[in-house]
Structure formats: structure tokens, C-alpha cells
Design a protein around this motif. Structure first.
Motif, PDB file in Angstrom:
ATOM      1  N   VAL A 133      -5.045  11.923  22.205  1.00 18.64           N
ATOM      2  CA  VAL A 133      -5.555  11.634  21.029  1.00 18.64           C
ATOM      3  C   VAL A 133      -4.273  10.944  20.423  1.00 18.64           C
ATOM      4  CG1 VAL A 133      -7.197  10.904  19.549  1.00 18.64           C
ATOM      5  CG2 VAL A 133      -7.908  12.657  21.809  1.00 18.64           C
ATOM      6  N   GLN A 134      -4.270   9.533  20.556  1.00 23.91           N
ATOM      7  CA  GLN A 134      -3.058   8.915  19.713  1.00 23.91           C
ATOM      8  C   GLN A 134      -4.675   8.060  18.408  1.00 23.91           C
ATOM      9  OE1 GLN A 134      -1.606   5.395  22.358  1.00 23.91           O
ATOM     10  NE2 GLN A 134       0.361   7.109  21.926  1.00 23.91           N
ATOM     11  N   LEU A 135      -4.245   8.452  17.316  1.00 27.25           N
ATOM     12  CA  LEU A 135      -4.937   7.675  16.132  1.00 27.25           C
ATOM     13  C   LEU A 135      -4.136   6.274  16.028  1.00 27.25           C
ATOM     14  CD1 LEU A 135      -5.645  10.908  14.725  1.00 27.25           C
ATOM     15  CD2 LEU A 135      -7.451   9.797  15.699  1.00 27.25           C
ATOM     16  N   GLN A 136      -4.656   5.346  15.043  1.00 25.43           N
ATOM     17  CA  GLN A 136      -4.111   4.314  14.883  1.00 25.43           C
ATOM     18  C   GLN A 136      -4.406   3.619  13.168  1.00 25.43           C
ATOM     19  OE1 GLN A 136      -1.317   2.874  15.511  1.00 25.43           O
ATOM     20  NE2 GLN A 136      -1.661   1.557  13.175  1.00 25.43           N
ATOM     21  N   ALA A 137      -4.247   3.790  12.523  1.00 27.08           N
ATOM     22  CA  ALA A 137      -5.284   3.131  10.902  1.00 27.08           C
ATOM     23  C   ALA A 137      -4.541   1.827  10.676  1.00 27.08           C
ATOM     24  CB  ALA A 137      -4.757   4.396   9.904  1.00 27.08           C
ATOM     25  N   SER A 138      -5.396   1.619  10.248  1.00 31.87           N
ATOM     26  CA  SER A 138      -4.680   0.239   9.330  1.00 31.87           C
ATOM     27  C   SER A 138      -5.875  -0.595   8.497  1.00 31.87           C
ATOM     28  CB  SER A 138      -5.096  -0.898  11.032  1.00 31.87           C
ATOM     29  OG  SER A 138      -6.367  -0.892  11.645  1.00 31.87           O
ATOM     30  N   GLY A 139      -5.433  -1.943   8.278  1.00 30.04           N
ATOM     31  CA  GLY A 139      -6.343  -1.823   7.364  1.00 30.04           C
ATOM     32  C   GLY A 139      -6.099  -1.417   5.395  1.00 30.04           C
ATOM     33  N   GLY A 140      -4.510  -1.294   5.677  1.00 28.66           N
ATOM     34  CA  GLY A 140      -4.209  -0.628   3.973  1.00 28.66           C
ATOM     35  C   GLY A 140      -3.358  -2.315   3.338  1.00 28.66           C
ATOM     36  N   GLY A 141      -3.169  -1.972   2.420  1.00 35.40           N
ATOM     37  CA  GLY A 141      -2.593  -3.109   1.872  1.00 35.40           C
ATOM     38  C   GLY A 141      -2.362  -3.180   0.103  1.00 35.40           C
ATOM     39  N   SER A 142      -2.283  -4.047  -1.082  1.00 38.56           N
ATOM     40  CA  SER A 142      -2.025  -3.751  -2.298  1.00 38.56           C
ATOM     41  C   SER A 142      -3.157  -4.887  -2.810  1.00 38.56           C
ATOM     42  CB  SER A 142      -0.571  -4.842  -2.371  1.00 38.56           C
ATOM     43  OG  SER A 142       0.128  -3.735  -2.215  1.00 38.56           O
ATOM     44  N   VAL A 143      -3.336  -4.314  -3.751  1.00 43.78           N
ATOM     45  CA  VAL A 143      -4.962  -4.680  -4.558  1.00 43.78           C
ATOM     46  C   VAL A 143      -4.873  -4.689  -6.437  1.00 43.78           C
ATOM     47  CG1 VAL A 143      -6.427  -4.944  -2.591  1.00 43.78           C
ATOM     48  CG2 VAL A 143      -6.328  -2.976  -4.227  1.00 43.78           C
ATOM     49  N   GLN A 144      -5.006  -4.968  -6.497  1.00 38.32           N
ATOM     50  CA  GLN A 144      -5.728  -4.795  -8.054  1.00 38.32           C
ATOM     51  C   GLN A 144      -6.313  -3.899  -8.489  1.00 38.32           C
ATOM     52  OE1 GLN A 144      -5.445  -8.471 -10.083  1.00 38.32           O
ATOM     53  NE2 GLN A 144      -3.427  -8.658 -10.709  1.00 38.32           N
ATOM     54  N   ALA A 145      -6.477  -3.031  -9.339  1.00 33.27           N
ATOM     55  CA  ALA A 145      -7.632  -2.408 -10.237  1.00 33.27           C
ATOM     56  C   ALA A 145      -8.457  -2.693 -10.138  1.00 33.27           C
ATOM     57  CB  ALA A 145      -7.289  -1.480 -11.086  1.00 33.27           C
ATOM     58  N   GLY A 146      -9.593  -2.240  -9.754  1.00 30.25           N
ATOM     59  CA  GLY A 146     -11.116  -2.627  -9.707  1.00 30.25           C
ATOM     60  C   GLY A 146     -11.575  -3.465  -8.024  1.00 30.25           C
ATOM     61  N   GLY A 147     -10.770  -3.881  -6.981  1.00 29.05           N
ATOM     62  CA  GLY A 147     -10.225  -3.865  -6.078  1.00 29.05           C
ATOM     63  C   GLY A 147     -11.012  -3.378  -5.035  1.00 29.05           C
ATOM     64  N   SER A 148     -11.303  -3.997  -3.466  1.00 24.83           N
ATOM     65  CA  SER A 148     -12.180  -3.382  -2.555  1.00 24.83           C
ATOM     66  C   SER A 148     -11.203  -3.470  -1.205  1.00 24.83           C
ATOM     67  CB  SER A 148     -13.008  -3.730  -2.385  1.00 24.83           C
ATOM     68  OG  SER A 148     -13.810  -3.356  -3.507  1.00 24.83           O
ATOM     69  N   LEU A 149     -10.796  -2.347  -0.785  1.00 22.81           N
ATOM     70  CA  LEU A 149     -10.025  -2.125   1.031  1.00 22.81           C
ATOM     71  C   LEU A 149     -10.513  -1.204   2.171  1.00 22.81           C
ATOM     72  CD1 LEU A 149      -6.640  -1.361  -0.131  1.00 22.81           C
ATOM     73  CD2 LEU A 149      -7.452  -4.142   0.988  1.00 22.81           C
ATOM     74  N   ARG A 150     -11.014  -1.965   2.755  1.00 23.56           N
ATOM     75  CA  ARG A 150     -11.695  -1.318   3.683  1.00 23.56           C
ATOM     76  C   ARG A 150     -10.437  -0.317   5.233  1.00 23.56           C
ATOM     77  NH1 ARG A 150     -15.166  -2.506   9.552  1.00 23.56           N
ATOM     78  NH2 ARG A 150     -16.821  -0.929   9.065  1.00 23.56           N
ATOM     79  N   LEU A 151     -10.325   0.457   5.142  1.00 24.68           N
ATOM     80  CA  LEU A 151      -9.370   1.010   6.122  1.00 24.68           C
ATOM     81  C   LEU A 151     -10.249   1.450   7.974  1.00 24.68           C
ATOM     82  CD1 LEU A 151      -7.886   3.615   4.064  1.00 24.68           C
ATOM     83  CD2 LEU A 151      -6.860   1.173   4.715  1.00 24.68           C
ATOM     84  N   SER A 152      -9.401   0.820   8.709  1.00 24.43           N
ATOM     85  CA  SER A 152     -10.365   1.368  10.103  1.00 24.43           C
ATOM     86  C   SER A 152      -9.175   2.591  11.003  1.00 24.43           C
ATOM     87  CB  SER A 152     -10.470  -0.006  10.844  1.00 24.43           C
ATOM     88  OG  SER A 152     -11.344  -0.248  10.823  1.00 24.43           O
TER      89      SER A 152
END
Length: 111
Positions: A1-20
Motif C-alpha cells: 500500500v502506498q500513502l500519498q499525503a498532500s495539502g500542507g503549506g504555510s498559513v498564519q495563526a488562526g488559518g485553515s488547511l485541509r490535508l488529504s
């Protein structure tokens, strides 16, 4: 099984991100999928996990801010991260049953 994560980045405090993270290479239904994170100089920790019935577990510091979900048909797990804090900065890795961790995705939260 291969797992590939994505969705990271740089944000300011209080912000949002969605990882997949998509798990590929297996026709077997994956029971538990989860997210770990590791910051420089710190131990890896479990952030959240979800089973194939939708039952979820969260590390205390992310409760009420992060939401884990999954699409069983796609063997994909998501992590919605809201109200991010600088201490959430880390490399995030997804997991699937006993198949280990995939390549991580970096999350950086600036104050």
C-alpha cells in the motif's frame, strides 16, 4: 500500500488547511486511517484516527479544531485543520492500518 499525503503549506495563526491522503495498491478495505505529526526535535504523535465506521479519536490539543474524515470508496482520509496555532507546525504523515506511514506533508503556522 502506498500513502500519498498532500495539502500542507504555510498559513498564519488562526488559518485553515485541509490535508488529504490516498491509499493505493490494496483492494482490501482499510479499517483504520490516521494522521501523525512530527515537529523538529519532538517525538512523533498521533493527531487523529478514524475507523471504517466513522468513529474518530483526537489528540487533546486538536479537539474542536481539527476534523478527520474519510471516503471509504476511495481509501482516502482527510484532515480539516482550523484555528491553526504555531505549535501545530510539523510534518504530517498519514497512516493506514499496519501499512506504515506515507511521505509527509509540511505544515508551517506563523504567529
Amino acid at each position: 500500500v502506498q500513502l500519498q499525503a498532500s495539502g500542507g503549506g504555510s498559513v498564519q495563526a488562526g488559518g485553515s488547511l485541509r490535508l488529504s491522503c490516498a491509499a493505493s495498491g490494496s483492494s482490501v478495505r482499510i479499517k483504520v486511517m490516521g494522521w501523525f505529526r512530527q515537529a523538529p526535535g519532538k517525538q512523533r504523535e498521533l493527531v487523529a484516527a478514524i475507523n471504517d465506521a466513522g468513529g474518530a479519536h483526537y489528540e487533546d490539543s486538536v479537539k474542536d479544531r481539527f476534523t478527520i474524515s474519510r471516503d471509504n470508496a476511495k481509501n482516502t482520509v482527510y484532515l480539516q485543520m482550523n484555528r491553526l496555532k504555531p505549535e501545530d507546525s510539523a510534518t504530517y504523515y498519514c497512516s493506514a492500518d499496519d501499512y506504515g506511514l506515507g511521505q509527509g506533508t509540511l505544515v508551517t503556522v506563523s504567529s
